[in-house]
Structures are given as C-alpha cells and as structure tokens.
Design a protein around this motif. Structure first.
Motif, short mmCIF file in Angstrom:
data_model
loop_
_atom_site.label_atom_id
_atom_site.label_comp_id
_atom_site.label_asym_id
_atom_site.label_seq_id
_atom_site.Cartn_x
_atom_site.Cartn_y
_atom_site.Cartn_z
N ILE A 121 0.85 -1.19 0.00
CA ILE A 121 0.00 0.00 0.00
C ILE A 121 0.89 1.24 0.00
CG2 ILE A 121 -1.74 1.30 1.27
CD1 ILE A 121 -2.71 -1.32 2.48
N PRO A 122 0.75 2.14 -0.95
CA PRO A 122 1.57 3.36 -0.96
C PRO A 122 1.30 4.20 0.30
CG PRO A 122 0.47 3.04 -3.07
CD PRO A 122 -0.13 2.06 -2.12
N PRO A 123 2.30 4.43 1.14
CA PRO A 123 2.06 5.18 2.38
C PRO A 123 1.50 6.58 2.16
CG PRO A 123 4.17 4.05 2.46
CD PRO A 123 3.67 3.92 1.05
N ILE A 124 1.92 7.23 1.07
CA ILE A 124 1.42 8.58 0.81
C ILE A 124 -0.09 8.56 0.59
CG2 ILE A 124 1.59 10.58 -0.70
CD1 ILE A 124 4.02 10.13 1.03
N ALA A 125 -0.60 7.47 0.02
CA ALA A 125 -2.04 7.36 -0.20
C ALA A 125 -2.81 7.26 1.11
CB ALA A 125 -2.34 6.14 -1.08
N VAL A 126 -2.13 6.82 2.17
CA VAL A 126 -2.77 6.66 3.47
C VAL A 126 -2.77 7.98 4.25
CG1 VAL A 126 -2.72 5.30 5.62
CG2 VAL A 126 -2.03 4.26 3.48
N LEU A 127 -1.96 8.95 3.79
CA LEU A 127 -1.82 10.20 4.54
C LEU A 127 -3.14 10.91 4.81
CD1 LEU A 127 0.12 12.14 5.89
CD2 LEU A 127 0.53 13.22 3.68
N PRO A 128 -4.06 11.06 3.82
CA PRO A 128 -5.35 11.69 4.14
C PRO A 128 -6.13 10.95 5.22
CG PRO A 128 -5.03 11.57 1.76
CD PRO A 128 -3.95 10.75 2.39
N GLY A 204 16.21 6.83 3.97
CA GLY A 204 15.78 7.57 2.78
C GLY A 204 14.27 7.64 2.65
N PRO A 205 13.56 6.49 2.65
CA PRO A 205 12.10 6.56 2.60
C PRO A 205 11.49 7.32 3.77
CG PRO A 205 12.86 4.34 2.09
CD PRO A 205 14.05 5.10 2.54
N ALA A 206 12.06 7.18 4.95
CA ALA A 206 11.52 7.88 6.11
C ALA A 206 11.57 9.40 5.91
CB ALA A 206 12.28 7.49 7.38
N TRP A 207 12.67 9.91 5.34
CA TRP A 207 12.75 11.33 5.06
C TRP A 207 11.71 11.76 4.03
CZ3 TRP A 207 14.77 15.28 7.46
CH2 TRP A 207 15.86 15.11 8.33
N VAL A 208 11.47 10.91 3.04
CA VAL A 208 10.46 11.23 2.02
C VAL A 208 9.08 11.36 2.66
CG1 VAL A 208 9.26 10.38 -0.03
CG2 VAL A 208 11.74 10.15 0.14
N PHE A 209 8.72 10.41 3.52
CA PHE A 209 7.41 10.45 4.17
C PHE A 209 7.30 11.65 5.11
CE2 PHE A 209 7.88 5.63 3.72
CZ PHE A 209 7.35 5.67 2.44
N LEU A 210 8.40 11.96 5.80
CA LEU A 210 8.39 13.11 6.71
C LEU A 210 8.15 14.41 5.95
CD1 LEU A 210 8.96 14.51 9.45
CD2 LEU A 210 11.38 14.50 8.79
N ILE A 211 8.90 14.61 4.88
CA ILE A 211 8.78 15.86 4.11
C ILE A 211 7.40 15.96 3.49
CG2 ILE A 211 9.64 17.07 2.08
CD1 ILE A 211 12.42 15.96 2.78
N ALA A 212 6.84 14.83 3.03
CA ALA A 212 5.50 14.86 2.45
C ALA A 212 4.47 15.26 3.50
CB ALA A 212 5.16 13.48 1.88
N ALA A 213 4.57 14.71 4.70
CA ALA A 213 3.62 15.05 5.76
C ALA A 213 3.77 16.49 6.19
CB ALA A 213 3.82 14.11 6.95
N GLU A 214 5.01 16.97 6.30
CA GLU A 214 5.23 18.36 6.72
C GLU A 214 4.77 19.33 5.64
OE1 GLU A 214 9.05 17.98 9.74
OE2 GLU A 214 9.39 18.52 7.65
N ALA A 215 4.87 18.94 4.39
CA ALA A 215 4.46 19.83 3.30
C ALA A 215 2.95 20.01 3.28
CB ALA A 215 4.95 19.27 1.97
N VAL A 216 2.21 18.96 3.66
CA VAL A 216 0.75 19.02 3.60
C VAL A 216 0.17 19.77 4.79
CG1 VAL A 216 -1.37 17.64 3.59
CG2 VAL A 216 0.61 16.92 2.24
N ALA A 217 0.64 19.46 5.98
CA ALA A 217 0.04 20.06 7.19
C ALA A 217 1.09 20.19 8.27
CB ALA A 217 -1.13 19.20 7.68
N SER A 218 1.68 21.37 8.36
CA SER A 218 2.65 21.64 9.42
C SER A 218 2.92 23.14 9.46
CB SER A 218 3.94 20.87 9.16
OG SER A 218 4.84 21.05 10.23
N ASP A 219 3.42 23.59 10.58
CA ASP A 219 3.84 24.98 10.68
C ASP A 219 5.29 25.09 11.10
OD1 ASP A 219 3.62 24.07 13.24
OD2 ASP A 219 2.23 25.61 13.93
N LEU A 220 5.99 23.96 11.06
CA LEU A 220 7.40 23.93 11.44
C LEU A 220 8.02 22.65 10.89
CD1 LEU A 220 9.12 25.88 13.17
CD2 LEU A 220 8.82 24.31 15.09
N GLY A 221 9.27 22.74 10.49
CA GLY A 221 9.96 21.56 9.98
C GLY A 221 10.70 21.86 8.68
N LEU A 222 11.64 21.02 8.34
CA LEU A 222 12.43 21.24 7.13
C LEU A 222 11.58 21.11 5.88
CD1 LEU A 222 15.56 19.17 8.24
CD2 LEU A 222 15.34 21.66 8.21
#
Length: 272
Positions: A121-128, A204-222
């Motif tokens: 299951i693509p993890p990004i698809a689970v983000l919503p 590597g994948p963990a950084w991808v998932f982190l940046i994707a989550a922070e890009a969608v909904a966050s007010d702090l983070g790289l």
C-alpha cells in the motif's frame, strides 16, 4: 601489470576518490550559475553561492515566533523529533514482529500475508486517512513514517530469522532451551545488526514520508519550510535546506553504522 579490478584504494584514497564527483558537481553548478546570472542577474533557478550563503545567514539569525528558536534550529529539531519517533516505533514493531514471524511458523503463516499486503500500500495514499483519524498534529506525521517503513523492516527481519541455520535451534533445544530462550538467546542477538542495517536502509524513505507530511500540514519543519518558500521560487533557500537534509541523513547513517560496528563487530567480519 596490475588490473584495475585488483586495485584496492586505501582510506585516504577512498576519501579523495569519493570527493572528486562531489567537487565536480559543485564546479559545474558554479559555472552554470555564473553563466545564467551573467545573462540575467535576476535569475532564480540557479542562485549563486553568495545568494545561498546570505539566505542561510538569515535563517541562522532570525528566530521563529512560535518557538523563539533560530529558524533553522527550530525546523531541524521538529523534523528530527518526528523522524526519530517514527523510526523508533517502526524499529520496535519490526523487532517484535520479525522475531515472532521468524521463530514461530504458525505466526508466520497467520500474519505474513497481512504484512505483505500492508507493504504494497503506498504510504502517501494513506496520509489523508491518517489526517482524518489522527488529526493534523504530530501523531499523523509520526504514524506515516512508521507505517511507511515498518512493513519492509518486518519482512526483512522475519526472512533473516527464518533463514538462520536450523542446527542452531536444534542444538539449543538439545541443551534444554524453550521457545522464549530460542527467541531471546539464539535469534535476537543475530537480529540486532540486521535491525540496524534495516534502519539505515529505511532512512531515505523515512525522510520522504516526513517531508511529504510536513508539506501538507505543518507549521514547522524542514519539509514545511521548503514547500513554504517554493511559491516564491526561492531556490536560494530550497537548495541549502536540501543540502542540510542530506547532511543530517549522512550523519545518521554514519552513526548507525558506527554503533553496529562497535556493538556487533562479528557481523562486519572483524573482532576487537
């Protein structure tokens, strides 16, 4: 005449050879940037090293109003907290499930198909779904990292344990070892370096998932900062942030490798 395949570079030569491609890339970028700015001083696609240095200077002097910390420090600490917590949960889950599936055939038959299904299951698809269920705070971001990397770590560790020589378990049982002792005294010690290796490969994948989550909904983070400034085409900020993320990932990989070599030298072919 020595063949190229027989040449074994020493430590110093390896550092020099490894640094040459990076130096070549930096020289190429410098020349391309200077060429573009000579034709168009307002070019934003390839900012000069001076422009990037000025942008970084602002981020290491300005303070974030929400945390009263330097912006770069606040972003780094927020991202590392999420990354560390997500990888920690994934590692603990992988250790327990990998040990269970690897040692107990019934558990492997029962749970391995479910783990295999979750892994595809693509993890990004689970983000919503995570945002709806867990909200927009830290829990959903940490959960995305854990869900994204844990299934692969479980499958890797379970396969490793299942592939251990059967003679080891037979000899331990001959000496009176029970089920728990087989898991804790035979399988677990051999799993630990494999677990550290799995965490290294999951960075590597963990950084991808982190940046994707922070890009969608966050007010702090790289990741949040990169996607915040992209609307202004601020490549002078984006490129240093990408470089900083790479440095953090390299440092984490080196730290895990050092822990593995010091704690389990036999797994790297060397004894102290």
């Amino acid at each position: 005449m020595r063949r190229l395949i027989d040449v074994r570079p020493g430590p110093g030569a390896r550092v020099l050879l490894g640094g040459l491609p990076i130096l070549a890339l930096l020289v190429f970028y410098f020349l391309a940037s200077e060429t573009r700015h000579a034709a168009n001083p307002a070019d934003k696609v390839l900012p000069t090293f001076g422009a990037m240095a000025a942008a970084v200077r602002d981020f290491v002097t300005d303070r974030d109003p929400a945390t009263d910390r330097v912006v770069l420090v606040a972003d780094t600490l927020a991202s590392l907290y999420r990354l560390g917590l997500g990888l920690g949960i994934a590692s603990a889950s992988a250790l327990l499930l990998g040990l269970l599936l690897g040692v107990v055939p019934v558990a492997r038959a029962l749970l391995a198909p479910t783990v295999a299904v979750v892994a595809v299951i693509p993890p990004i698809a689970v983000l919503p779904i995570l945002f709806i269920v867990l909200g927009l705070d830290e829990a959903s971001k940490v959960a995305l990292i854990a869900i994204g990397v844990a299934p692969f770590m479980v499958r890797d560790l379970a396969g490793f344990v299942a592939g251990l020589p059967a003679e080891q378990f037979a000899k331990a049982q001959t000496l009176g070892a029970g089920g728990w002792q087989l898991a804790l005294r035979v399988a677990l010690p051999q799993m630990m370096p494999r677990l550290l290796e799995a965490v290294r490969l999951s960075l590597g994948p963990a950084w991808v998932f982190l940046i994707a989550a922070e890009a969608v909904a966050s007010d702090l983070g790289l990741g949040y900062r990169i996607f915040l400034v992209r609307r202004y085409f601020a490549m002078d900020i984006i490129l240093p942030y990408v470089a900083w993320i790479s440095i953090l990932a390299i440092a984490a990989n080196a730290a895990l490798l050092s822990v593995s070599r010091r704690g389990f030298p036999w797994a790297h072919g060397s004894w102290r």
